[in-house]
Design a protein around this motif. Structure first.
Motif, mmCIF file in Angstrom:
data_model
loop_
_atom_site.group_PDB
_atom_site.id
_atom_site.type_symbol
_atom_site.label_atom_id
_atom_site.label_comp_id
_atom_site.label_asym_id
_atom_site.label_seq_id
_atom_site.Cartn_x
_atom_site.Cartn_y
_atom_site.Cartn_z
ATOM 1 N N GLN A 1 0.786 -1.374 0.174
ATOM 2 C CA GLN A 1 0.014 0.157 -0.001
ATOM 3 C C GLN A 1 0.840 1.082 -0.096
ATOM 4 N N LYS A 2 0.639 2.250 -0.787
ATOM 5 C CA LYS A 2 1.095 3.465 -0.719
ATOM 6 C C LYS A 2 0.661 4.302 0.202
ATOM 7 N N PRO A 3 1.679 4.542 1.097
ATOM 8 C CA PRO A 3 1.213 5.463 2.394
ATOM 9 C C PRO A 3 1.051 6.911 2.130
ATOM 10 N N ALA A 4 -0.245 7.454 2.563
ATOM 11 C CA ALA A 4 -0.585 8.672 2.295
ATOM 12 C C ALA A 4 0.416 9.606 3.492
ATOM 13 N N LYS A 5 0.273 9.087 4.640
ATOM 14 C CA LYS A 5 1.176 9.730 5.665
ATOM 15 C C LYS A 5 2.001 8.660 6.361
ATOM 16 N N LEU A 6 3.416 9.140 6.440
ATOM 17 C CA LEU A 6 4.522 8.158 6.890
ATOM 18 C C LEU A 6 5.294 8.669 8.029
ATOM 19 N N LEU A 7 5.645 7.735 8.926
ATOM 20 C CA LEU A 7 6.383 8.323 10.135
ATOM 21 C C LEU A 7 7.764 7.428 9.848
ATOM 22 N N ARG B 1 -1.090 4.238 17.123
ATOM 23 C CA ARG B 1 -1.011 5.475 16.314
ATOM 24 C C ARG B 1 -1.157 5.023 14.762
ATOM 25 N N LEU B 2 -1.430 4.020 14.466
ATOM 26 C CA LEU B 2 -1.652 3.441 13.029
ATOM 27 C C LEU B 2 -3.117 3.780 12.671
ATOM 28 N N SER B 3 -3.262 4.336 11.499
ATOM 29 C CA SER B 3 -4.583 4.339 10.944
ATOM 30 C C SER B 3 -5.303 3.066 10.599
ATOM 31 N N PRO B 4 -6.378 2.736 10.218
ATOM 32 C CA PRO B 4 -6.946 1.817 10.040
ATOM 33 C C PRO B 4 -6.369 1.181 8.623
ATOM 34 N N ASN B 5 -5.796 -0.142 8.793
ATOM 35 C CA ASN B 5 -5.110 -0.892 7.746
ATOM 36 C C ASN B 5 -3.694 -0.326 7.648
ATOM 37 N N GLY B 6 -3.270 0.383 8.663
ATOM 38 C CA GLY B 6 -1.979 0.849 8.284
ATOM 39 C C GLY B 6 -0.903 -0.124 9.053
ATOM 40 N N TYR B 7 0.649 0.078 8.435
ATOM 41 C CA TYR B 7 1.383 -0.790 8.652
ATOM 42 C C TYR B 7 2.570 -0.189 9.875
ATOM 43 N N ASP C 1 8.117 9.986 22.813
ATOM 44 C CA ASP C 1 7.777 11.641 23.134
ATOM 45 C C ASP C 1 6.748 11.940 22.056
ATOM 46 N N PHE C 2 7.186 11.741 20.942
ATOM 47 C CA PHE C 2 6.347 12.321 19.544
ATOM 48 C C PHE C 2 5.138 11.695 19.653
ATOM 49 N N LEU C 3 4.808 10.495 19.567
ATOM 50 C CA LEU C 3 3.699 9.898 19.267
ATOM 51 C C LEU C 3 2.693 10.016 20.687
ATOM 52 N N SER C 4 3.363 10.178 21.805
ATOM 53 C CA SER C 4 2.276 10.467 22.922
ATOM 54 C C SER C 4 1.774 11.673 22.868
ATOM 55 N N ASN C 5 2.294 12.783 22.336
ATOM 56 C CA ASN C 5 1.770 14.055 22.339
ATOM 57 C C ASN C 5 1.067 14.483 20.911
ATOM 58 N N SER C 6 1.333 13.459 20.006
ATOM 59 C CA SER C 6 0.745 13.973 18.654
ATOM 60 C C SER C 6 -0.597 13.432 18.458
ATOM 61 N N HIS C 7 -1.606 13.910 17.723
ATOM 62 C CA HIS C 7 -2.854 13.192 17.415
ATOM 63 C C HIS C 7 -2.934 12.608 16.074
ATOM 64 N N ASN C 8 -1.831 12.596 15.306
ATOM 65 C CA ASN C 8 -1.421 12.246 14.058
ATOM 66 C C ASN C 8 -1.765 10.831 14.045
ATOM 67 N N MET C 9 -2.319 10.179 12.910
ATOM 68 C CA MET C 9 -2.534 8.570 12.771
ATOM 69 C C MET C 9 -1.567 8.637 11.500
ATOM 70 N N TYR C 10 -0.937 7.311 11.350
ATOM 71 C CA TYR C 10 -0.156 7.227 10.209
ATOM 72 C C TYR C 10 -0.491 5.762 9.607
ATOM 73 N N ASP C 11 -0.259 5.838 8.208
ATOM 74 C CA ASP C 11 -0.712 4.888 7.235
ATOM 75 C C ASP C 11 0.733 3.686 7.361
ATOM 76 N N MET C 12 1.943 4.483 7.632
ATOM 77 C CA MET C 12 3.026 3.519 7.947
ATOM 78 C C MET C 12 3.812 4.295 9.102
#
Length: 811
Positions: free
Chosen positions: A307-313, A420-426, A373-384
């Protein structure tokens, strides 16, 4: 007796010694490996213990000359002993072949203990000759100076290379001698000061010729053996000693796990080593994205084919290889996390022409932050979420990271990543391959437990594991892998000659096809884990596969004694690579320091002819100072570990924790002196130990959630908060030692060096003991053990036995 103790020179000496101790930890991380930091703590304490024994035996009466002489010897040995110790090579892997390795290790120990022995001699002598009411003040000044030194060394590491700081510390020791001469009003001041000025001039003049001798087994030294390879740049901060390497004749090519079917030549690269190891590569800016095709032939590229991730960390973006891989797959939104800002500055500034806009482009946003630290205080969800290879293949395969606390792969960390993974994220995690399998299987077991703890269904359908000859990649999906996705996995592996190690539809015959092993170990072990037979697998397996947790953050610890003895029997048949050397070094360090401290501390004291004063129970003195020595170090080491999760780097955690402990223990010491005017010494000790127990147990439950809430703060604010959190605990921990010394001062002053030696011996062995307990039972067990010791010392507080009780005892 002296009326006015030399407070200023004591403060300068203590600051220099503490800076030297922390600097040695960095130096050994650079020239050897991280696990030698534990040795440095033991070395410092060994030197302190030896000094107590020597002074007890000598009972010196020439304080005014011995005191400045001790400081001068610290100044000389802080530089000289380290340089001499570098000349003794020590290779743990030759230990069972060459007995000289043990001799070399002992010599290194004794040499590096010398500066701390001279420091402790100067301070302990001051305790012996100062009035009883001044003992707490001397102790306080000692701790204050050490606290200042712990902060000063961090600043120095940003300004100077580590080998230059050695000279600065030696010069600080010389200046402390000059201050002591002035404070003690010694005769012959002018010739003495002129001599010191000459010594300082020689030190400054020799500074350009001082260099570090790296272990020949570190990656940097091995790379420099390649013809035409040279060092082109070096940078240093507390976060890492960076060395940039170029090769004019044989091209450097770093692409971990590259497929044997790859036909695209990797781009020109510069090698970047952190602490003379942990190779990463700065890649030349590609003229066309097609020239990055080789990055698609690594195991870490698997997720992009599903899957091509729209948002990557990207966690640990470093020199940008994973960012280039994402650019090849045309990812439009990338968050790049890198803990060391100096690495990002190298690419963005000095080497931007070579590296191009790896970080400066519309698709990429760089964050100088730690992943949790970053993920605990971020509301972003990631595709990967992609976690890169961030350690050395050589050190990893040798088990030299066994004592390296890592919160990146703990159970709690994986739970956070998955959340922090979006639905079907990796979640994609790539690790080095070890044979027999270790890292990959422990990671798989941790992921399985993390998924189960989140109460997710169809856990067996949420994981995919592939491998090749060098690396493995684990994919964890926020959902179930479909048959179409598994078809893509199979095609990806077949095209690149990679092996599937686990999918929920994989058969044993499909799992060991290209990179052949004698048995399909990865498949067999992963099937048992999926079948909830993890505990049985852990018990039966040759290596420790128990998932790491925040309380036991030793992901790289795979050691088992049964496997060790089996490997020793096979040492003539290739069994040595099976040994996890990091754990062996810890056990060896504990054994050597225990023996040396027994020889140089306990044995001399046992032959002493000095009589114990009437009415003082010598066993109480022994048990009391031994107990507080172990308990203090246990809490100190456990606190450093706890705050490592908050401050992210060992040097930050060690420096801030030690500074807070020492400064606020000073305040506790001074307060105990004031309280002693109104209350008995024993009553104050009861108050202090009660407070220590309550605070220690409270912190077990309060610190972790508090750290999560404060994770997004700037590092300076985190340091200040860390100091404030440690302050009350350190305040009360500073009371038991000076109260007992003050009590003995009035009744048994000749026992003070003996008590100092016992305390030093306890501290020496407790440094290694605390780590061993933490590895096997967790840091919670370390803290609870310390609490029990603090409570128990109340019964053996050294005080004068009443005459009536003394007569009864004799009868």
């Amino acid at each position: 007796m002296i009326k006015h103790p030399p407070y200023l020179s004591i403060a300068v000496l203590s600051a220099s010694a503490m800076s030297y101790e922390i600097l040695l930890m960095r130096l050994f991380s650079i020239i050897q490996w991280h696990h030698f930091a534990y040795m440095v703590i033991a070395l410092a304490l060994l030197g302190y213990g030896i000094s107590g024994s020597l002074l007890y035996l000598l009972q010196t009466r020439v304080y005014q000359w011995i005191y400045p002489a001790s400081i001068l010897l610290f100044a000389l040995t802080s530089l000289g002993a380290f340089l001499l110790a570098q000349s003794f090579t020590f290779n743990i892997e030759e230990l069972f072949w060459d007995y000289h390795q043990i001799i070399n290790l002992v010599l290194i120990f004794l040499l590096l203990a010398l500066p701390f022995m001279f420091t402790a001699s100067a301070i302990c002598m001051t305790f012996m000759v100062c009035p009883g009411k001044r003992a707490a003040t001397v102790y306080a000044v000692d701790l204050l100076g050490a606290g200042i030194g712990a902060i000063a060394i961090i600043i120095a590491m940003y300004l100077l290379m580590p080998e230059k700081i050695l000279t600065v510390i030696s010069l600080a020791g010389v200046s402390a001698v000059a201050v002591a001469i002035w404070e003690l009003k010694l005769p012959f001041k002018r010739p003495l000061l002129v001599t010191l000025a000459v010594a300082a001039t020689i030190l400054i003049g020799s500074s350009p010729y001082i260099s570090l001798t790296y272990s020949p087994y570190k990656g940097l030294m091995q790379t420099l053996q390649i013809k035409g390879t040279r060092i082109i740049d070096q940078r240093a901060t507390p976060l890492g000693h960076l060395t940039l390497v170029a090769s004019d004749e044989i091209p450097l090519r770093h692409a971990p796990g590259l497929s044997l079917t790859n036909t695209s030549e990797p781009l020109k690269q510069l090698g970047l080593f952190t602490d003379a190891d942990n190779l990463t590569a700065i890649t030349r800016h590609p003229e066309s994205v097609k020239s990055l095709r080789y990055l698609d032939h690594t195991t870490s590229a698997l997720a992009y084919h599903l899957q091509k991730p729209a948002k990557l960390l990207v966690v640990g973006s470093g020199t940008g290889s994973d960012l280039l891989q994402a650019q090849y797959h045309q990812v439009q939104s990338i968050d790049a996390l890198e803990l060391n800002p100096q690495v990002v500055e190298l690419l963005n500034n000095d080497y931007k022409i070579f590296a191009g806009d790896v970080y400066h482009n519309p698709q990429t946003e760089v964050h100088i932050a730690e992943a949790r630290d970053f993920l605990s205080n971020s509301h972003n969800m990631y595709d990967m979420i992609q976690i890169a290879l961030i350690d050395s293949a050589n050190a990893s395969s040798s088990g030299l990271y066994a004592l390296n606390e890592s919160y990146l792969y703990t159970l709690e960390a994986l739970q956070l990543y998955i959340s922090r993974l979006s639905p079907n994220g990796y979640l994609s995690i790539t690790r080095w391959i070890k044979l027999p399998p270790r890292d990959t299987l422990k990671l798989f077991a941790t992921a399985h437990q993390a998924l189960a703890s989140l109460s997710l269904d169809d856990i067996d359908k949420r994981m995919v594991l592939i491998r090749n000859w060098q690396t493995s990649t684990l994919l964890i999906k926020n959902g179930s892998f479909s048959d179409h996705e598994l078809d893509l996995v199979e095609q990806f592996c077949n095209d690149r000659l990679f092996d599937q190690a686990y999918t929920h539809r994989l058969t044993e015959g499909q799992s060991n096809r290209y990179n052949l092993l004698s048995e399909p170990f990865f498949y067999q072990a992963s099937q048992r884990i999926i079948a909830n037979q993890t505990d049985a697998l852990i018990d039966e397996y040759k290596f420790n596969l128990r998932p790491a947790t925040d309380d036991r953050p030793y992901f790289h610890h795979f050691f088992k004694w049964s496997s060790f003895f089996e490997a020793i029997k096979l040492r003539g048949k290739g069994g040595m690579p099976l040994i996890e050397w990091g754990y062996i070094i810890l056990a060896l360090t504990l054994g050597v320091t225990a023996i040396l401290s027994a020889l140089f501390i306990l044995l001399p004291l046992s032959f002493t002819a000095h009589e114990t004063p009437v009415g003082i129970n010598r066993w109480h003195v022994l048990l009391y100072f031994f107990g507080i020595g172990v308990a203090f170090l246990f809490i100190e080491i456990a606190t450093i570990q706890k705050f490592l999760l908050f401050l992210h780097h060992p040097i930050y955690a060690i420096s801030i924790a030690l500074s807070a402990f020492l400064v606020f223990a000073r305040l506790g010491s001074l307060t105990s002196e004031w309280l002693a005017n109104s209350y008995t010494h024993r009553r104050i000790v009861i108050l202090a130990t009660t407070a220590i127990s309550i605070l220690s147990i409270s912190y077990l439950y309060l610190l972790d959630p508090l750290f999560i809430k404060l994770a997004n703060l700037a590092m300076v604010m985190k340091m200040l908060i860390s100091i404030l959190l440690i302050a009350p605990l350190a305040f009360f921990m500073g009371m038991p030692f000076p109260l007992a010394v003050s009590s003995m001062k009035r009744q048994a002053s000749n026992l003070i060096p003996w008590a100092w030696g016992i305390n030093g011996y306890a501290s020496v062995i407790s440094a290694g003991m605390a780590t061993l307990i933490a590895i096997h039972f967790g840091f919670t067990a370390v803290i609870l053990s310390a609490v029990m010791l603090y409570v128990s010392i109340i019964a053996v507080f050294p005080r004068k036995i009443p005459l009536k009780q003394l007569r009864t005892t004799r009868m």
